[in-house]
Structures are given as C-alpha cells and as structure tokens.
Design an enzyme around this catalytic site. Structure first.
Site, PDB file in Angstrom:
ATOM      1  CB  SER A  76      -0.889  -0.016   1.260  1.00  0.00           C
ATOM      2  OG  SER A  76      -1.517   1.232   1.441  1.00  0.00           O
ATOM      3  CE1 TYR A 102      -3.346  -0.364   5.459  1.00  0.00           C
ATOM      4  CE2 TYR A 102      -3.731  -2.717   5.772  1.00  0.00           C
ATOM      5  CZ  TYR A 102      -3.546  -1.630   4.933  1.00  0.00           C
ATOM      6  OH  TYR A 102      -3.568  -1.800   3.575  1.00  0.00           O
ATOM      7  CE  LYS A 140      -1.429  -4.340   3.341  1.00  0.00           C
ATOM      8  NZ  LYS A 140      -1.661  -5.664   2.708  1.00  0.00           N
TER       9      LYS A 140
HETATM   10  C1  WQD Z   1      -9.613   9.022   1.527  1.00  0.00           C
HETATM   11  C2  WQD Z   1      -9.849  10.491   1.809  1.00  0.00           C
HETATM   12  C3  WQD Z   1     -10.183  10.958   4.133  1.00  0.00           C
HETATM   13  C4  WQD Z   1     -13.986   8.875   4.596  1.00  0.00           C
HETATM   14  C5  WQD Z   1      -6.747   4.043   3.385  1.00  0.00           C
HETATM   15  C6  WQD Z   1      -5.557   3.213   3.747  1.00  0.00           C
HETATM   16  C7  WQD Z   1      -4.904   2.696   2.512  1.00  0.00           C
HETATM   17  C8  WQD Z   1      -5.923   1.961   1.675  1.00  0.00           C
HETATM   18  C9  WQD Z   1      -7.077   2.896   1.317  1.00  0.00           C
HETATM   19  C10 WQD Z   1      -5.919  -0.366   2.302  1.00  0.00           C
HETATM   20  C11 WQD Z   1      -9.111  10.977   3.068  1.00  0.00           C
HETATM   21  C12 WQD Z   1     -11.443  11.285   3.323  1.00  0.00           C
HETATM   22  C13 WQD Z   1     -12.809   9.395   4.068  1.00  0.00           C
HETATM   23  C14 WQD Z   1     -15.019   9.762   4.990  1.00  0.00           C
HETATM   24  C15 WQD Z   1     -13.675  11.612   4.302  1.00  0.00           C
HETATM   25  N1  WQD Z   1      -6.448   0.856   2.377  1.00  0.00           N
HETATM   26  N2  WQD Z   1     -12.672  10.727   3.923  1.00  0.00           N
HETATM   27  N3  WQD Z   1     -14.824  11.095   4.831  1.00  0.00           N
HETATM   28  O1  WQD Z   1      -7.214   6.897   4.305  1.00  0.00           O
HETATM   29  O2  WQD Z   1      -6.457   7.545   1.938  1.00  0.00           O
HETATM   30  O3  WQD Z   1      -6.318   5.176   2.667  1.00  0.00           O
HETATM   31  O4  WQD Z   1      -7.644   3.306   2.573  1.00  0.00           O
HETATM   32  O5  WQD Z   1      -4.959  -0.722   1.692  1.00  0.00           O
HETATM   33  O6  WQD Z   1      -3.872   1.806   2.884  1.00  0.00           O
HETATM   34  O7  WQD Z   1      -4.629   4.021   4.424  1.00  0.00           O
HETATM   35  O8  WQD Z   1      -8.538   6.186   2.259  1.00  0.00           O
HETATM   36  O9  WQD Z   1     -10.916   6.295   1.638  1.00  0.00           O
HETATM   37  O10 WQD Z   1     -10.294   6.276   4.113  1.00  0.00           O
HETATM   38  O11 WQD Z   1      -9.856   8.311   2.747  1.00  0.00           O
HETATM   39  O12 WQD Z   1     -13.533  12.832   4.174  1.00  0.00           O
HETATM   40  O13 WQD Z   1     -16.122   9.352   5.488  1.00  0.00           O
HETATM   41  O14 WQD Z   1     -11.254  10.671   2.077  1.00  0.00           O
HETATM   42  O15 WQD Z   1      -9.959  11.956   5.125  1.00  0.00           O
HETATM   43  O16 WQD Z   1      -8.700  12.314   2.840  1.00  0.00           O
HETATM   44  P1  WQD Z   1      -7.106   6.579   2.860  1.00  0.00           P
HETATM   45  P2  WQD Z   1      -9.978   6.713   2.727  1.00  0.00           P
END
Ligand code: WQD
Length: 342
Positions: free
Chosen positions: A127, A152, A156
């Site tokens: 990741s 997590y 990785k």
């Molecule tokens: C994306 C953006 C949030 C939810 C994680 C893991 C990564 C991979 C993908 C597994 C961020 C914003 C989110 C919400 C929001 N997972 N957000 N409201 O955190 O970039 O990555 O998931 O492999 O390893 O780290 O993904 O989709 O959670 O967030 O504003 O209800 O959307 O703050 O900026 P992230 P995400």
C-alpha cells in the site's frame, strides 16, 4: 493446461476482481480466505462473470498447521497472490496485536511453505501508506518510506521487508510488492464490488451508502489542508485496472522477467483528486445531490499523495485506463444492485 494460481483473500474486494481477471486469462485459480471480512457468495458472482467458479478452501493463513497442510496438498501451485490481511486503519489502532499477528504471521507461514514445497513466485499486496506523507510528489518507488501512521500501515511496511529479506536468503524465491494507491469502483457487471462490513471507513463506499440512504450524511474530514479546495488529495485507482496489474505481475514472474528477485511497483493513476472533487464528480455522474458536511480532520490522515506511474508503465507495460467518472458510476451501480435500488 495453464498455471494454477493461489489467491489468498480472494473473496475480498481487490482479490475477487483479480480472480476474475486471472480466470478470464485462462489461469486455474484456487482461493483461500477465512471469510472474516467477506462473503462466500462472491464465488458465485465470480463464476457468473468469468464462467468459472474458483476452487475454495476456508482457513486462516495465520494457522501454520493448516497452511502447511494446504500447500502439502497443492504442490502444483505456480504462483501466489497474497491479499489476505486485516486492513482497517482505525481498527488496527485499537487492535494492534491482532493486526501484527494476522498480517505478519500469515506471510511468514506462506513463505515457509514456499521454501519447503518449492513455490518460487509471490505477488504481495502492499500500500502507498508505506510512504506516509511524502516530502515530494509525485511518489516514485524510490521515495523513502516513512513511519506508518497506523499498525495496519506498519504491517505492510514490515511485510515488504520480510519478503525482501526472504528473497535475499532464498534466491529461488521471486517477489513483487504492489503498492496500491486508493482502490475504488466495482466491476462493470455490478456483480462484485466493495462491501465493507459495518460503517465504511473509506470515502467512496461511504459516499455510495449515503446516496443509497444507508447513511444520513457524509462527513468530509477537513477543508483546511494546503490543497486548492482545502480537502485532502489522493490517487484513486479503478479496482479493475488494479486487478489487471496483478495479472501482469504474475506473468512477469512466470516468465522469469523479474530481474532482481524483489521488485516494487506503484499502482496509481498519476492523478490526484481532492475529497470535494470526488463528491462533485459523484454528483455529476449520478445526477444526485449528496448530503455532506465539512468537519475536523481525521487523525492519522495525510494531506496529499499521488503516484509517479512511470516505472509500472515502462517495466510492467501497464497503466490505469479507466477514468474517475466511469469509476464512480461503477461504484454507484454496484451499490444500487446490492441495495435493490433501481
Ligand atoms: C480518503 C480520503 C479521508 C472517509 C486508506 C488506507 C490505505 C488503503 C485505502 C488499504 C481521506 C477522506 C474518508 C469519509 C472523508 N487501504 N474521507 N470522509 O485513508 O487515503 O487510505 O484506505 O490498503 O492503505 O490508508 O482512504 O478512503 O479512508 O480516505 O472525508 O467518510 O477521504 O480523510 O482524505 P485513505 P480513505
């Protein structure tokens, strides 16, 4: 007869899409999954799409005895794609011991069996989280990794090191680590997709569940970042594009093109989109108005990241093909089918 590929975590989101691509390409697939975060019915949907139902065994790869027994009975496995892992960032902060045990021991058990039973090839699901908040963008594969923001993310990073050291110690092993950016969307058939259990942690499933009426509103975590519209930027990649990259990586290993024994590839689109751009894009392709509210930043989030995809483009001959709007629409079509919305 085409090679037999083991896909661990193959009833999961990225795993199921990858099984479809492998079977469509003619590979024989066997799936191992403990079904802790996925549903066995996915196998029927994989069959509906690709015309074949993969062989399946249910157990945890963190169980050394069961893993050894499995490999002892399947000596004809030509390569492994290892997805199976606990993957909820927030949960990993609450349950670090479970995350380290499950995610690290599973890989260690697999590698032990590869050495014991002579299986050379493994593709590991990593990741972009290993980069933390990069100092320079876009991110290349040589961008220094940073301390992970969560247990997590650390599993990785540690698993990448375990794989690299194993390849060094056992030259018969060949490993490719694929660093995903943000996988989103669903298969165009809407038969498989992301089905988070409970409250979605990730942005796009939360958006589609809000649009489907399961959630009252989307909370946008922060609009005070140093980005054009203040919301955080990520590199969102279509899950089918991602699945196809795994097929290419497997072929690279089976054709012995893996030059250094251990290789790392960024799998992104090279484009960064902000949270608000994703929201607006979803509203545009669906014609729906999304109910959202801007709140405080989420702890552990980085500000912005997107991939330099040159190495994957040149070395793998792979690039993401599907655009953001098509991808967001595929996520919505999937959500509508799952919820029975016309
Ligand atoms: C994306 C953006 C949030 C939810 C994680 C893991 C990564 C991979 C993908 C597994 C961020 C914003 C989110 C919400 C929001 N997972 N957000 N409201 O955190 O970039 O990555 O998931 O492999 O390893 O780290 O993904 O989709 O959670 O967030 O504003 O209800 O959307 O703050 O900026 P992230 P995400």
């Amino acid at each position: 007869m085409n090679s037999k590929i083991l896909v661990t975590g193959g009833t999961g989101y990225i795993g199921s899409h990858t099984v479809v691509e492998l079977q469509t390409a003619g590979y024989e697939v066997i799936v191992v999954d403990d079904l802790s975060n996925s549903n066995i019915d996915v196998l029927d949907n994989i069959e509906q799409i690709s015309g074949k139902k993969p062989a399946f065994e249910q157990f945890s790869l963190a169980d050394a005895a069961k893993t050894d027994d499995f490999f002892n009975r399947h000596r004809d496995i030509a390569a492994i794609i290892h997805f199976a892992a606990s993957k909820a960032v927030g949960e990993s902060v609450q349950l670090p011991l479970h995350y380290y045990r499950n995610n690290l021991v599973s890989l260690l058990n697999i590698l032990d069996c590869q050495v014991k039973y002579g299986i050379s090839n493994i593709v590991f699901s990593s990741s972009c989280t290993v980069y933390g908040q990069p100092d320079k963008l876009p991110v290349t594969e040589t961008t220094p990794r940073k301390d992970a923001e969560s247990p997590y993310g650390n599993t990785k990073r540690v698993n990448e090191d375990i794989l690299q050291d194993a390849v060094r110690a056992y030259p018969q092993l060949k490993g490719i680590a694929l660093r995903y950016f943000n996988p989103i969307g669903a298969h165009p058939s809407a038969l498989i997709g992301e089905l988070p259990l409970g409250i979605p942690q990730n942005l796009v499933p939360f958006i589609t569940q809000t649009a489907a009426g399961l959630r009252s509103e989307l909370l946008v975590f922060g609009d005070d970042y140093d980005t054009p519209d203040g919301s955080a930027i990520r590199d969102y990649i279509n899950v089918v594009d991602l699945a196809k990259a795994h097929l290419v990586a497997i072929e690279r290993l089976l054709q012995n093109q893996n030059k250094t024994g251990y290789e790392v590839f960024n799998l992104g689109t090279g484009n960064g989109y902000s949270v608000l751009e994703i929201v607006k894009g979803f509203e545009k392709v669906t014609g729906l108005k999304l109910n959202y509210r801007i709140v405080e930043r989420r702890a552990g989030d980085i500000e912005k990241i997107w991939a330099d995809t040159t190495f994957a483009n040149q070395e793998l001959g792979w690039k993401a093909e599907k655009g953001l709007e098509e991808t967001l629409l595929s996520a919505w079509n999937w959500e509508k089918r799952v919820r029975g919305i016309r």
